[in-house]
Design a protein around this motif. Structure first.
Motif, PDB file in Angstrom:
ATOM      1  N   GLU A 154       8.876  11.913  -1.841  1.00 55.21           N
ATOM      2  CA  GLU A 154       7.865  11.335  -2.743  1.00 55.21           C
ATOM      3  C   GLU A 154       8.107  11.783  -4.183  1.00 55.21           C
ATOM      4  O   GLU A 154       7.930  11.010  -5.122  1.00 55.21           O
ATOM      5  CB  GLU A 154       6.453  11.752  -2.294  1.00 55.21           C
ATOM      6  CG  GLU A 154       5.937  10.971  -1.098  1.00 55.21           C
ATOM      7  CD  GLU A 154       4.541  11.441  -0.670  1.00 55.21           C
ATOM      8  OE1 GLU A 154       3.760  10.588  -0.223  1.00 55.21           O
ATOM      9  OE2 GLU A 154       4.239  12.647  -0.778  1.00 55.21           O
ATOM     10  N   GLN A 157      10.748   9.696  -5.760  1.00 53.55           N
ATOM     11  CA  GLN A 157      10.234   8.354  -6.025  1.00 53.55           C
ATOM     12  C   GLN A 157       9.325   8.364  -7.256  1.00 53.55           C
ATOM     13  O   GLN A 157       9.399   7.486  -8.116  1.00 53.55           O
ATOM     14  CB  GLN A 157       9.451   7.903  -4.799  1.00 53.55           C
ATOM     15  CG  GLN A 157       9.515   6.424  -4.561  1.00 53.55           C
ATOM     16  CD  GLN A 157       8.651   6.015  -3.398  1.00 53.55           C
ATOM     17  OE1 GLN A 157       8.491   6.787  -2.436  1.00 53.55           O
ATOM     18  NE2 GLN A 157       8.078   4.819  -3.480  1.00 53.55           N
ATOM     19  N   ARG A 189      -1.322   6.980  -3.641  1.00 54.97           N
ATOM     20  CA  ARG A 189      -0.789   6.275  -2.474  1.00 54.97           C
ATOM     21  C   ARG A 189      -1.747   5.131  -2.150  1.00 54.97           C
ATOM     22  O   ARG A 189      -2.962   5.324  -2.102  1.00 54.97           O
ATOM     23  CB  ARG A 189      -0.691   7.204  -1.272  1.00 54.97           C
ATOM     24  CG  ARG A 189       0.210   8.416  -1.483  1.00 54.97           C
ATOM     25  CD  ARG A 189       0.266   9.261  -0.187  1.00 54.97           C
ATOM     26  NE  ARG A 189       1.017  10.496  -0.378  1.00 54.97           N
ATOM     27  CZ  ARG A 189       0.472  11.693  -0.572  1.00 54.97           C
ATOM     28  NH1 ARG A 189      -0.845  11.828  -0.629  1.00 54.97           N
ATOM     29  NH2 ARG A 189       1.228  12.754  -0.704  1.00 54.97           N
ATOM     30  N   GLY A 191      -2.631   1.700   0.418  1.00 55.13           N
ATOM     31  CA  GLY A 191      -2.390   0.939   1.642  1.00 55.13           C
ATOM     32  C   GLY A 191      -1.970   1.810   2.807  1.00 55.13           C
ATOM     33  O   GLY A 191      -1.854   3.036   2.700  1.00 55.13           O
ATOM     34  N   GLU A 192      -1.765   1.129   3.937  1.00 57.44           N
ATOM     35  CA  GLU A 192      -1.453   1.853   5.167  1.00 57.44           C
ATOM     36  C   GLU A 192      -0.089   2.514   5.117  1.00 57.44           C
ATOM     37  O   GLU A 192       0.142   3.537   5.754  1.00 57.44           O
ATOM     38  CB  GLU A 192      -1.499   0.883   6.360  1.00 57.44           C
ATOM     39  CG  GLU A 192      -2.928   0.630   6.807  1.00 57.44           C
ATOM     40  CD  GLU A 192      -2.996  -0.285   8.013  1.00 57.44           C
ATOM     41  OE1 GLU A 192      -1.977  -0.428   8.722  1.00 57.44           O
ATOM     42  OE2 GLU A 192      -4.072  -0.878   8.224  1.00 57.44           O
ATOM     43  N   ASP A 193       0.833   1.900   4.348  1.00 59.94           N
ATOM     44  CA  ASP A 193       2.172   2.490   4.271  1.00 59.94           C
ATOM     45  C   ASP A 193       2.283   3.529   3.158  1.00 59.94           C
ATOM     46  O   ASP A 193       3.365   4.012   2.864  1.00 59.94           O
ATOM     47  CB  ASP A 193       3.247   1.394   4.118  1.00 59.94           C
ATOM     48  CG  ASP A 193       3.026   0.572   2.859  1.00 59.94           C
ATOM     49  OD1 ASP A 193       1.949   0.719   2.222  1.00 59.94           O
ATOM     50  OD2 ASP A 193       3.919  -0.217   2.494  1.00 59.94           O
ATOM     51  N   LYS A 194       1.121   3.883   2.567  1.00 61.09           N
ATOM     52  CA  LYS A 194       1.076   4.960   1.558  1.00 61.09           C
ATOM     53  C   LYS A 194       2.087   4.744   0.429  1.00 61.09           C
ATOM     54  O   LYS A 194       2.755   5.694  -0.009  1.00 61.09           O
ATOM     55  CB  LYS A 194       1.351   6.327   2.219  1.00 61.09           C
ATOM     56  CG  LYS A 194       0.496   6.628   3.424  1.00 61.09           C
ATOM     57  CD  LYS A 194      -0.784   7.314   3.025  1.00 61.09           C
ATOM     58  CE  LYS A 194      -1.608   7.721   4.250  1.00 61.09           C
ATOM     59  NZ  LYS A 194      -2.983   8.029   3.893  1.00 61.09           N
ATOM     60  N   GLN A 195       2.183   3.510  -0.015  1.00 61.77           N
ATOM     61  CA  GLN A 195       3.116   3.207  -1.103  1.00 61.77           C
ATOM     62  C   GLN A 195       2.690   3.946  -2.381  1.00 61.77           C
ATOM     63  O   GLN A 195       1.497   3.978  -2.715  1.00 61.77           O
ATOM     64  CB  GLN A 195       3.117   1.688  -1.375  1.00 61.77           C
ATOM     65  CG  GLN A 195       4.189   1.285  -2.366  1.00 61.77           C
ATOM     66  CD  GLN A 195       4.059  -0.160  -2.825  1.00 61.77           C
ATOM     67  OE1 GLN A 195       3.005  -0.781  -2.675  1.00 61.77           O
ATOM     68  NE2 GLN A 195       5.132  -0.690  -3.381  1.00 61.77           N
TER      69      GLN A 195
END
Lengths: 226, 226
Positions: A154, A157, A189, A191-195
């Motif tokens: 992370e 990113q 983060r 959404g469910e995909d923790k973007q």
């Protein structure tokens, strides 16, 4: 809608559809009545600062969305000084990520033994904890990982997004003959995909911008820019 | 021999053969007469502190040399409180590298929002600049690289050496029932190939050590340990 949080420069409401509404205030951070984007307290209230900040934020977030750089932005209402955003989870109790193009502010206060004032820096990224009590200490990739705030993947990113976004803002300002010295961002983060996406705002209150070597006040920046 | 440098806890002389002599003093760092290995000023003078520090340093440097971990150590004369070392070039104007096994001191002051006092840390490494004026600010791998103080490859080597050496000291102390909380090191480049080696000292003044939850004073540590 429900007031969830009263911040220094904005209030946060939860909407019935699960999204959030950010209400931009006319308060800006500073010390002794002088604006300082690095300060931890509200230094002064400037009539129209909220809307000016929102106008710039809307401008930049829409460019980022066009470029496919993820943000929490949905839409903005300038008249009401509100912005609708997706719900995001912050890292730990909140981080600030700074991108530096010239050595000024806290960078110079810390590294003045090695850096001259105004020396160019190559999109240098650093992370600080949002912790007023401890004066927003800088924190390393290793410490973020060890304390469970951010994984190493992370962090990489976050760093890459910070440089991409910083460069977009820098280029946009350069079109108007304005030079970006440094800028701070917040990420979360989504959404469910923790973007990992950019959250909060991009306005004069988040950056130091100069024209012909003269510092531009946040409200002035909005006038010059838009 | 020629006096090259007068430090807070030792004097440095250049020998005729090109090596250096470190003269350990009885001064230790601290604030208001209380020993603090993280302090920047000489807090007190303790009779025999120089020799005690040298005895521990000799002990640990000889173990490190046996294990093939590079140091600047050549030999030591306890009676004179002197140590002969290879000439080393420091990084920039000097760095301190800290290895932490428990959250105390400046780590806790900075990251107390996320860490509890005494919480175990997994040989966490951080680097600070030696800069009394700016209170030895912590600095990241990226900043060290950008400011030309340390390359990224050197940083990785420094971090690995720090953990190796920290672990050697921790294990040695553990044999006497003493627990190492944190320790700070200095490194330098030696020889034509600029090999990174441990320099300076390893003594009570560089570490926080505890026995049965009680902090051990530097001079006491030497007595308990040797």
């Amino acid at each position: 809608m429900e007031l969830k949080y009263t911040g220094k420069t904005k209030n946060v409401y939860k909407l019935e559809d699960g999204n959030y509404l950010l209400q931009f205030k006319d308060d800006v951070t500073g010390v002794d009545g002088v604006f300082d984007p690095g300060a931890n307290s509200v230094g002064l209230t400037l009539e129209g600062a909220g809307r000016a900040g929102l106008r710039l934020t809307k401008y930049f977030f829409e460019i980022l969305n066009e470029k496919g750089i993820p943000t929490h932005y949905i839409d903005a209402n300038i008249e009401d000084a509100t912005m609708t955003v997706k719900p995001a989870e912050v890292f730990g109790k909140g981080l600030e990520v700074i991108c530096r193009y010239r050595a000024v502010g806290s960078f110079l206060r810390r590294y003045g033994l090695y850096a001259k004032e105004g020396q160019p820096l190559d999109a240098f990224v650093e992370v600080t904890l949002k912790d007023d009590l401890r004066e927003d200490p800088p924190i390393s990739e290793d410490a973020l990982d060890m304390l469970g705030i951010l994984t190493k993947a992370e962090y990489q990113q976050l760093k890459s997004l910070t440089q991409q976004i910083g460069n977009v803002v820098k280029e946009e300002l350069a079109k108007k003959g304005i030079e970006l010295y440094d800028i701070k961002f917040e990420f979360g983060r989504v959404g469910e995909d923790k973007q990992i996406v950019l959250i909060d705002e991009i306005s004069g209150g988040n950056m130091r911008a100069y024209k012909d070597g003269e510092y531009i006040e946040p409200l002035e920046l909005e006038k010059m820019f838009l």
